[in-house]
Design a protein around this motif. Structure first.
Motif, mmCIF file in Angstrom:
data_model
loop_
_atom_site.group_PDB
_atom_site.id
_atom_site.type_symbol
_atom_site.label_atom_id
_atom_site.label_comp_id
_atom_site.label_asym_id
_atom_site.label_seq_id
_atom_site.Cartn_x
_atom_site.Cartn_y
_atom_site.Cartn_z
ATOM 1 N N GLN A 1 0.820 -1.206 0.000
ATOM 2 C CA GLN A 1 0.000 0.000 0.000
ATOM 3 C C GLN A 1 0.856 1.259 0.000
ATOM 4 O OE1 GLN A 1 -2.741 0.153 3.270
ATOM 5 N NE2 GLN A 1 -3.965 1.784 2.383
ATOM 6 N N SER A 2 2.037 1.163 0.591
ATOM 7 C CA SER A 2 2.916 2.326 0.704
ATOM 8 C C SER A 2 3.711 2.605 -0.561
ATOM 9 C CB SER A 2 3.889 2.124 1.869
ATOM 10 O OG SER A 2 4.682 0.959 1.660
ATOM 11 N N ASP A 3 3.822 1.629 -1.445
ATOM 12 C CA ASP A 3 4.627 1.817 -2.661
ATOM 13 C C ASP A 3 4.101 0.896 -3.756
ATOM 14 O OD1 ASP A 3 6.471 2.236 -4.640
ATOM 15 O OD2 ASP A 3 8.219 1.642 -3.469
ATOM 16 N N GLN A 4 3.243 1.428 -4.598
ATOM 17 C CA GLN A 4 2.613 0.605 -5.624
ATOM 18 C C GLN A 4 3.506 0.356 -6.832
ATOM 19 O OE1 GLN A 4 -1.316 2.079 -6.609
ATOM 20 N NE2 GLN A 4 -1.757 2.588 -4.467
ATOM 21 N N SER A 5 4.745 0.882 -6.806
ATOM 22 C CA SER A 5 5.660 0.670 -7.927
ATOM 23 C C SER A 5 6.411 -0.646 -7.828
ATOM 24 C CB SER A 5 6.670 1.821 -8.007
ATOM 25 O OG SER A 5 7.566 1.786 -6.907
ATOM 26 N N ILE A 6 6.247 -1.359 -6.704
ATOM 27 C CA ILE A 6 6.948 -2.630 -6.529
ATOM 28 C C ILE A 6 5.939 -3.732 -6.233
ATOM 29 C CG2 ILE A 6 9.044 -1.499 -5.710
ATOM 30 C CD1 ILE A 6 8.256 -2.272 -2.867
ATOM 31 N N ALA A 7 6.401 -4.963 -6.337
ATOM 32 C CA ALA A 7 5.538 -6.103 -6.032
ATOM 33 C C ALA A 7 5.606 -6.426 -4.545
ATOM 34 C CB ALA A 7 5.967 -7.317 -6.844
ATOM 35 N N ALA A 8 4.504 -6.873 -3.997
ATOM 36 C CA ALA A 8 4.485 -7.314 -2.605
ATOM 37 C C ALA A 8 5.168 -8.669 -2.493
ATOM 38 C CB ALA A 8 3.055 -7.393 -2.102
ATOM 39 N N THR A 9 6.111 -8.757 -1.571
ATOM 40 C CA THR A 9 6.827 -10.013 -1.334
ATOM 41 C C THR A 9 6.910 -10.250 0.166
ATOM 42 O OG1 THR A 9 9.026 -8.993 -1.189
ATOM 43 C CG2 THR A 9 8.220 -9.578 -3.400
ATOM 44 N N SER A 10 7.567 -11.335 0.542
ATOM 45 C CA SER A 10 7.727 -11.650 1.963
ATOM 46 C C SER A 10 8.629 -10.642 2.669
ATOM 47 C CB SER A 10 8.306 -13.062 2.114
ATOM 48 O OG SER A 10 9.562 -13.152 1.452
ATOM 49 N N THR A 11 9.378 -9.863 1.897
ATOM 50 C CA THR A 11 10.308 -8.903 2.502
ATOM 51 C C THR A 11 9.748 -7.484 2.559
ATOM 52 O OG1 THR A 11 11.386 -8.483 0.368
ATOM 53 C CG2 THR A 11 12.288 -10.259 1.722
ATOM 54 N N THR A 12 8.624 -7.231 1.901
ATOM 55 C CA THR A 12 8.046 -5.887 1.953
ATOM 56 C C THR A 12 7.224 -5.739 3.216
ATOM 57 O OG1 THR A 12 6.171 -6.642 0.610
ATOM 58 C CG2 THR A 12 7.996 -5.590 -0.546
ATOM 59 N N SER A 13 7.208 -4.544 3.758
ATOM 60 C CA SER A 13 6.529 -4.304 5.030
ATOM 61 C C SER A 13 5.215 -3.583 4.826
ATOM 62 C CB SER A 13 7.437 -3.476 5.949
ATOM 63 O OG SER A 13 7.768 -2.234 5.338
ATOM 64 N N GLY A 14 4.374 -3.633 5.863
ATOM 65 C CA GLY A 14 3.109 -2.922 5.822
ATOM 66 C C GLY A 14 2.033 -3.701 5.090
ATOM 67 N N PRO A 15 0.817 -3.150 5.084
ATOM 68 C CA PRO A 15 -0.297 -3.846 4.410
ATOM 69 C C PRO A 15 -0.159 -3.812 2.895
ATOM 70 C CG PRO A 15 -0.975 -1.671 5.175
ATOM 71 C CD PRO A 15 0.399 -1.891 5.719
ATOM 72 N N ASN A 16 -0.764 -4.787 2.261
ATOM 73 C CA ASN A 16 -0.774 -4.875 0.805
ATOM 74 C C ASN A 16 -2.155 -4.526 0.267
ATOM 75 O OD1 ASN A 16 1.885 -5.851 0.860
ATOM 76 N ND2 ASN A 16 1.166 -7.972 1.066
ATOM 77 N N ILE A 17 -2.197 -4.171 -1.007
ATOM 78 C CA ILE A 17 -3.472 -3.949 -1.683
ATOM 79 C C ILE A 17 -3.451 -4.687 -3.006
ATOM 80 C CG2 ILE A 17 -3.945 -1.711 -0.612
ATOM 81 C CD1 ILE A 17 -2.960 -0.370 -3.162
ATOM 82 N N THR A 18 -4.627 -5.051 -3.479
ATOM 83 C CA THR A 18 -4.767 -5.733 -4.766
ATOM 84 C C THR A 18 -5.296 -4.745 -5.795
ATOM 85 O OG1 THR A 18 -5.201 -7.851 -3.679
ATOM 86 C CG2 THR A 18 -5.865 -7.643 -5.985
ATOM 87 N N ILE A 19 -4.603 -4.673 -6.925
ATOM 88 C CA ILE A 19 -4.953 -3.723 -7.986
ATOM 89 C C ILE A 19 -5.373 -4.485 -9.231
ATOM 90 C CG2 ILE A 19 -4.039 -1.961 -9.552
ATOM 91 C CD1 ILE A 19 -2.255 -1.004 -7.341
#
Length: 320
Positions: free
Chosen positions: A170-188
Protein backbone atom coordinates in the motif's frame (compact mmCIF):
# COMPACT_ATOMS: atom_id res chain seq x y z
CA UNK A 1 10.71 43.12 -38.42
CA UNK A 2 14.31 42.02 -37.89
CA UNK A 3 13.28 38.37 -38.31
CA UNK A 4 11.35 39.22 -41.51
CA UNK A 5 14.38 41.00 -42.96
CA UNK A 6 16.55 37.96 -42.23
CA UNK A 7 14.07 35.75 -44.13
CA UNK A 8 14.09 38.11 -47.09
CA UNK A 9 17.87 38.21 -47.06
CA UNK A 10 17.99 34.44 -47.38
CA UNK A 11 16.08 34.64 -50.64
CA UNK A 12 17.88 37.64 -52.14
CA UNK A 13 20.20 35.49 -54.24
CA UNK A 14 18.70 32.31 -55.60
CA UNK A 15 20.73 29.34 -56.87
CA UNK A 16 20.30 28.11 -60.40
CA UNK A 17 19.49 24.73 -61.87
CA UNK A 18 21.21 24.02 -65.21
CA UNK A 19 20.39 21.23 -67.65
CA UNK A 20 21.02 20.30 -71.29
CA UNK A 21 18.15 19.24 -73.54
CA UNK A 22 18.27 16.53 -76.22
CA UNK A 23 19.52 19.02 -78.82
CA UNK A 24 22.45 20.09 -76.68
CA UNK A 25 21.01 23.48 -75.71
CA UNK A 26 21.80 24.65 -72.19
CA UNK A 27 18.98 26.02 -70.04
CA UNK A 28 19.16 27.70 -66.66
CA UNK A 29 16.33 28.14 -64.17
CA UNK A 30 16.37 29.85 -60.81
CA UNK A 31 15.11 27.77 -57.86
CA UNK A 32 12.49 29.87 -56.12
CA UNK A 33 12.78 30.14 -52.34
CA UNK A 34 16.08 28.26 -51.91
CA UNK A 35 18.89 30.38 -50.41
CA UNK A 36 22.28 30.56 -52.09
CA UNK A 37 24.14 30.70 -48.77
CA UNK A 38 26.07 27.39 -48.46
CA UNK A 39 25.71 27.50 -44.66
CA UNK A 40 21.90 27.46 -44.89
CA UNK A 41 20.18 24.07 -45.12
CA UNK A 42 16.51 24.33 -46.04
CA UNK A 43 14.34 27.21 -47.18
CA UNK A 44 13.48 30.66 -45.87
CA UNK A 45 10.90 29.37 -43.39
CA UNK A 46 12.46 26.05 -42.31
CA UNK A 47 16.22 25.93 -42.14
CA UNK A 48 19.34 25.08 -40.18
CA UNK A 49 22.45 27.25 -40.23
CA UNK A 50 25.88 25.62 -40.19
CA UNK A 51 28.09 27.44 -37.74
CA UNK A 52 31.87 27.46 -37.61
CA UNK A 53 31.40 24.81 -34.94
CA UNK A 54 28.04 23.08 -34.70
CA UNK A 55 24.54 23.99 -35.87
CA UNK A 56 21.92 26.66 -35.27
CA UNK A 57 18.45 25.01 -35.24
CA UNK A 58 16.49 28.12 -34.26
CA UNK A 59 15.26 29.00 -37.79
CA UNK A 60 16.35 32.58 -37.14
CA UNK A 61 14.52 32.93 -33.81
CA UNK A 62 17.69 33.38 -31.74
CA UNK A 63 16.27 35.41 -28.83
CA UNK A 64 16.64 33.39 -25.59
CA UNK A 65 18.21 30.51 -27.52
CA UNK A 66 20.18 27.84 -25.66
CA UNK A 67 23.50 26.41 -26.81
CA UNK A 68 23.80 22.73 -25.92
CA UNK A 69 27.13 20.90 -26.03
CA UNK A 70 26.77 17.54 -27.73
CA UNK A 71 29.56 14.97 -28.13
CA UNK A 72 29.40 14.73 -31.93
CA UNK A 73 28.62 17.32 -34.60
CA UNK A 74 27.88 19.97 -31.98
CA UNK A 75 27.15 22.16 -30.26
CA UNK A 76 23.54 22.76 -31.26
CA UNK A 77 21.65 26.00 -30.69
CA UNK A 78 17.96 25.47 -29.92
CA UNK A 79 14.96 27.75 -29.41
CA UNK A 80 13.14 26.77 -26.17
CA UNK A 81 9.79 27.90 -27.58
CA UNK A 82 10.23 25.38 -30.41
CA UNK A 83 11.71 22.44 -28.47
CA UNK A 84 10.25 19.60 -26.38
CA UNK A 85 11.23 16.47 -24.46
CA UNK A 86 9.33 13.32 -25.52
CA UNK A 87 8.99 10.46 -22.98
CA UNK A 88 7.89 7.21 -24.60
CA UNK A 89 6.23 4.11 -23.08
CA UNK A 90 7.57 4.33 -19.51
CA UNK A 91 4.47 2.41 -18.42
CA UNK A 92 3.64 -0.22 -15.81
CA UNK A 93 3.21 -2.77 -18.60
CA UNK A 94 6.88 -2.42 -19.58
CA UNK A 95 8.45 -1.58 -16.20
CA UNK A 96 6.50 -3.02 -13.24
CA UNK A 97 8.08 -6.16 -11.80
CA UNK A 98 4.64 -7.72 -11.20
CA UNK A 99 4.17 -7.65 -14.98
CA UNK A 100 7.72 -8.89 -15.67
CA UNK A 101 8.82 -5.35 -16.43
CA UNK A 102 12.39 -4.51 -17.35
CA UNK A 103 14.76 -3.50 -14.51
CA UNK A 104 16.86 -1.56 -17.03
CA UNK A 105 13.86 0.62 -17.74
CA UNK A 106 13.27 1.18 -14.02
CA UNK A 107 16.93 2.11 -13.57
CA UNK A 108 16.70 5.16 -15.85
CA UNK A 109 13.72 6.70 -14.03
CA UNK A 110 15.72 8.96 -11.64
CA UNK A 111 17.76 10.38 -14.54
CA UNK A 112 14.57 10.83 -16.55
CA UNK A 113 12.92 12.80 -13.75
CA UNK A 114 15.98 15.04 -13.39
CA UNK A 115 15.85 15.87 -17.09
CA UNK A 116 12.08 16.42 -16.98
CA UNK A 117 12.56 19.03 -14.25
CA UNK A 118 15.36 20.71 -16.22
CA UNK A 119 13.20 21.01 -19.35
CA UNK A 120 10.29 22.41 -17.38
CA UNK A 121 12.51 24.93 -15.59
CA UNK A 122 13.95 26.07 -18.93
CA UNK A 123 10.42 26.68 -20.22
CA UNK A 124 10.24 23.69 -22.55
CA UNK A 125 7.25 21.29 -22.62
CA UNK A 126 7.43 17.62 -21.68
CA UNK A 127 5.40 15.31 -23.89
CA UNK A 128 4.32 11.81 -22.82
CA UNK A 129 3.25 9.38 -25.53
CA UNK A 130 2.15 5.92 -24.39
CA UNK A 131 0.19 2.94 -25.59
CA UNK A 132 -3.43 3.73 -24.73
CA UNK A 133 -5.89 2.05 -27.07
CA UNK A 134 -9.62 2.18 -27.53
CA UNK A 135 -11.84 -0.69 -28.66
CA UNK A 136 -11.86 0.91 -32.11
CA UNK A 137 -8.05 0.78 -32.20
CA UNK A 138 -8.05 -2.89 -31.24
CA UNK A 139 -10.69 -3.84 -33.83
CA UNK A 140 -8.58 -2.21 -36.55
CA UNK A 141 -5.22 -3.53 -35.33
CA UNK A 142 -3.21 -5.38 -38.04
CA UNK A 143 -2.58 -9.11 -37.45
CA UNK A 144 1.19 -8.64 -37.10
CA UNK A 145 0.74 -6.32 -34.12
CA UNK A 146 -1.84 -8.61 -32.49
CA UNK A 147 0.56 -11.54 -32.77
CA UNK A 148 3.51 -9.48 -31.51
CA UNK A 149 1.72 -8.55 -28.27
CA UNK A 150 0.23 -11.97 -27.55
CA UNK A 151 1.34 -13.64 -24.31
CA UNK A 152 0.81 -17.21 -25.49
CA UNK A 153 0.71 -16.98 -29.29
CA UNK A 154 -3.08 -16.77 -29.35
CA UNK A 155 -5.13 -13.69 -30.13
CA UNK A 156 -6.98 -14.03 -26.82
CA UNK A 157 -4.03 -12.70 -24.80
CA UNK A 158 -3.13 -9.74 -27.01
CA UNK A 159 -4.34 -6.14 -26.92
CA UNK A 160 -7.40 -5.57 -24.77
CA UNK A 161 -7.20 -8.88 -22.91
CA UNK A 162 -7.73 -8.87 -19.15
CA UNK A 163 -4.40 -8.93 -17.29
CA UNK A 164 -5.77 -9.94 -13.91
CA UNK A 165 -4.68 -8.44 -10.60
CA UNK A 166 -1.39 -7.56 -8.95
CA UNK A 167 -0.60 -7.35 -5.23
CA UNK A 168 1.53 -4.40 -4.18
CA UNK A 169 2.47 -2.72 -0.90
CA UNK A 170 0.00 0.00 0.00
CA UNK A 171 2.92 2.33 0.70
CA UNK A 172 4.63 1.82 -2.66
CA UNK A 173 2.61 0.61 -5.62
CA UNK A 174 5.66 0.67 -7.93
CA UNK A 175 6.95 -2.63 -6.53
CA UNK A 176 5.54 -6.10 -6.03
CA UNK A 177 4.48 -7.31 -2.61
CA UNK A 178 6.83 -10.01 -1.33
CA UNK A 179 7.73 -11.65 1.96
CA UNK A 180 10.31 -8.90 2.50
CA UNK A 181 8.05 -5.89 1.95
CA UNK A 182 6.53 -4.30 5.03
CA UNK A 183 3.11 -2.92 5.82
CA UNK A 184 -0.30 -3.85 4.41
CA UNK A 185 -0.77 -4.88 0.81
CA UNK A 186 -3.47 -3.95 -1.68
CA UNK A 187 -4.77 -5.73 -4.77
CA UNK A 188 -4.95 -3.72 -7.99
CA UNK A 189 -6.84 -4.59 -11.15
CA UNK A 190 -4.17 -4.36 -13.86
CA UNK A 191 -6.91 -3.84 -16.46
CA UNK A 192 -7.06 -4.70 -20.12
CA UNK A 193 -3.72 -4.90 -21.90
CA UNK A 194 -2.48 -1.44 -22.95
CA UNK A 195 -5.97 0.05 -23.13
CA UNK A 196 -6.64 3.68 -22.36
CA UNK A 197 -7.16 4.38 -18.65
CA UNK A 198 -5.96 0.97 -17.40
CA UNK A 199 -3.45 0.63 -14.57
CA UNK A 200 -1.02 -1.33 -16.75
CA UNK A 201 -0.96 1.50 -19.29
CA UNK A 202 -0.24 4.32 -16.84
CA UNK A 203 3.33 5.61 -16.25
CA UNK A 204 5.31 3.63 -13.70
CA UNK A 205 6.00 4.74 -10.14
CA UNK A 206 7.09 8.35 -9.63
CA UNK A 207 6.66 8.99 -13.35
CA UNK A 208 2.89 8.75 -12.90
CA UNK A 209 3.07 11.51 -10.30
CA UNK A 210 5.30 13.59 -12.58
CA UNK A 211 2.98 13.15 -15.55
CA UNK A 212 -0.26 13.93 -13.72
CA UNK A 213 1.18 16.94 -11.90
CA UNK A 214 2.80 18.22 -15.09
CA UNK A 215 -0.43 17.96 -17.07
CA UNK A 216 -2.33 19.70 -14.26
CA UNK A 217 0.23 22.51 -14.13
CA UNK A 218 0.27 22.94 -17.92
CA UNK A 219 3.96 22.07 -18.38
CA UNK A 220 3.35 18.55 -19.67
CA UNK A 221 1.07 17.04 -22.29
CA UNK A 222 -0.12 13.42 -22.60
CA UNK A 223 -0.83 11.65 -25.88
CA UNK A 224 -2.18 8.12 -26.33
CA UNK A 225 -0.85 6.10 -29.25
CA UNK A 226 -1.91 2.88 -30.96
CA UNK A 227 1.31 1.84 -32.69
CA UNK A 228 4.97 1.63 -31.69
CA UNK A 229 5.49 5.14 -33.05
CA UNK A 230 3.80 8.19 -31.63
CA UNK A 231 4.26 9.89 -35.00
CA UNK A 232 3.10 7.23 -37.47
CA UNK A 233 0.72 7.72 -40.39
CA UNK A 234 -0.72 10.93 -41.76
CA UNK A 235 -1.14 12.39 -38.29
CA UNK A 236 -1.32 11.51 -34.59
CA UNK A 237 -2.58 13.53 -31.61
CA UNK A 238 1.01 14.39 -30.68
CA UNK A 239 1.91 15.50 -34.19
CA UNK A 240 -1.16 17.74 -34.33
CA UNK A 241 -0.09 19.37 -31.07
CA UNK A 242 3.46 19.84 -32.34
CA UNK A 243 2.20 21.56 -35.48
CA UNK A 244 -0.25 23.76 -33.58
CA UNK A 245 2.55 24.89 -31.24
CA UNK A 246 5.28 25.34 -33.90
CA UNK A 247 7.60 22.79 -32.28
CA UNK A 248 10.53 21.78 -34.49
CA UNK A 249 13.16 20.19 -32.21
CA UNK A 250 12.49 16.96 -30.28
CA UNK A 251 14.54 15.17 -27.60
CA UNK A 252 13.57 11.50 -27.14
CA UNK A 253 13.85 8.94 -24.35
CA UNK A 254 12.02 5.92 -22.92
CA UNK A 255 11.64 2.22 -23.72
CA UNK A 256 12.44 0.33 -25.81
CA UNK A 257 15.12 2.44 -27.48
CA UNK A 258 15.19 0.23 -30.60
CA UNK A 259 11.42 -0.12 -30.94
CA UNK A 260 8.96 2.53 -29.76
CA UNK A 261 11.59 5.20 -29.06
CA UNK A 262 13.36 4.78 -32.39
CA UNK A 263 10.04 4.32 -34.19
CA UNK A 264 8.80 7.66 -32.87
CA UNK A 265 12.12 9.39 -33.53
CA UNK A 266 12.53 8.12 -37.09
CA UNK A 267 8.96 9.04 -38.02
CA UNK A 268 9.59 12.52 -36.60
CA UNK A 269 12.76 12.69 -38.73
CA UNK A 270 10.83 11.65 -41.84
CA UNK A 271 8.34 14.45 -41.16
CA UNK A 272 11.05 17.09 -40.91
CA UNK A 273 11.63 17.50 -37.17
CA UNK A 274 15.08 17.92 -35.63
CA UNK A 275 15.72 14.71 -33.67
CA UNK A 276 17.95 14.07 -30.66
CA UNK A 277 18.08 10.88 -28.62
CA UNK A 278 19.04 11.05 -24.96
CA UNK A 279 20.91 7.81 -24.35
CA UNK A 280 20.90 7.76 -20.55
CA UNK A 281 17.11 8.08 -20.33
CA UNK A 282 16.59 5.26 -22.84
CA UNK A 283 16.73 1.48 -22.32
CA UNK A 284 15.74 -1.80 -23.95
CA UNK A 285 15.29 -5.51 -23.37
CA UNK A 286 16.88 -6.22 -26.76
CA UNK A 287 20.49 -7.35 -27.34
CA UNK A 288 23.16 -4.64 -27.28
CA UNK A 289 23.52 -4.59 -31.05
CA UNK A 290 19.97 -3.21 -31.32
CA UNK A 291 21.01 -0.14 -29.35
CA UNK A 292 24.16 0.15 -31.47
CA UNK A 293 22.00 0.25 -34.59
CA UNK A 294 19.91 3.07 -33.14
CA UNK A 295 22.95 5.04 -32.03
CA UNK A 296 24.57 4.69 -35.44
CA UNK A 297 21.52 5.84 -37.37
CA UNK A 298 20.53 8.66 -35.02
CA UNK A 299 24.06 10.08 -35.32
CA UNK A 300 23.44 10.26 -39.08
CA UNK A 301 19.93 11.69 -38.87
CA UNK A 302 20.31 13.98 -35.85
CA UNK A 303 22.23 13.97 -32.57
CA UNK A 304 22.99 11.73 -29.59
CA UNK A 305 23.46 13.10 -26.09
CA UNK A 306 23.44 12.06 -22.47
CA UNK A 307 21.45 14.16 -20.04
CA UNK A 308 24.71 15.05 -18.30
CA UNK A 309 25.92 16.71 -21.52
CA UNK A 310 23.07 19.22 -21.59
CA UNK A 311 21.91 19.66 -17.98
CA UNK A 312 24.38 22.47 -17.11
CA UNK A 313 23.24 24.53 -20.10
CA UNK A 314 19.57 23.96 -19.22
CA UNK A 315 20.21 25.02 -15.61
CA UNK A 316 22.03 28.16 -16.81
CA UNK A 317 19.09 28.96 -19.13
CA UNK A 318 16.79 28.87 -16.12
CA UNK A 319 19.00 31.34 -14.23
CA UNK A 320 19.02 33.83 -17.08
Amino acid sequence: MKFLKSLLALCTVLPQATWVNCRGHTHTKRLTGVPNDPTIFGNALNFWKKLETGWDLTRGATINSITLPVPQNGPIVIQPNASALVIIDMQNFFLHESLNGDPKGRAIVPTTITLIHAFRNAGMPVLWTNWGMTDYDIINMPPAFIQGFSSDDTSLTSFGSEMGTVVVPQSDQSIAATSTTSGPNITIDAGRKLTRGSWNAQPWGELFIEQTEGVTNGTDFYFNKNRLSGMWGASTPMQTWLQDNSITTLFHGGVNIDQCVFGTLIDAYYKGYDVIIVDDISATTSPSFATQMVDYNVALDGWRVNSTDILPALVDARRT
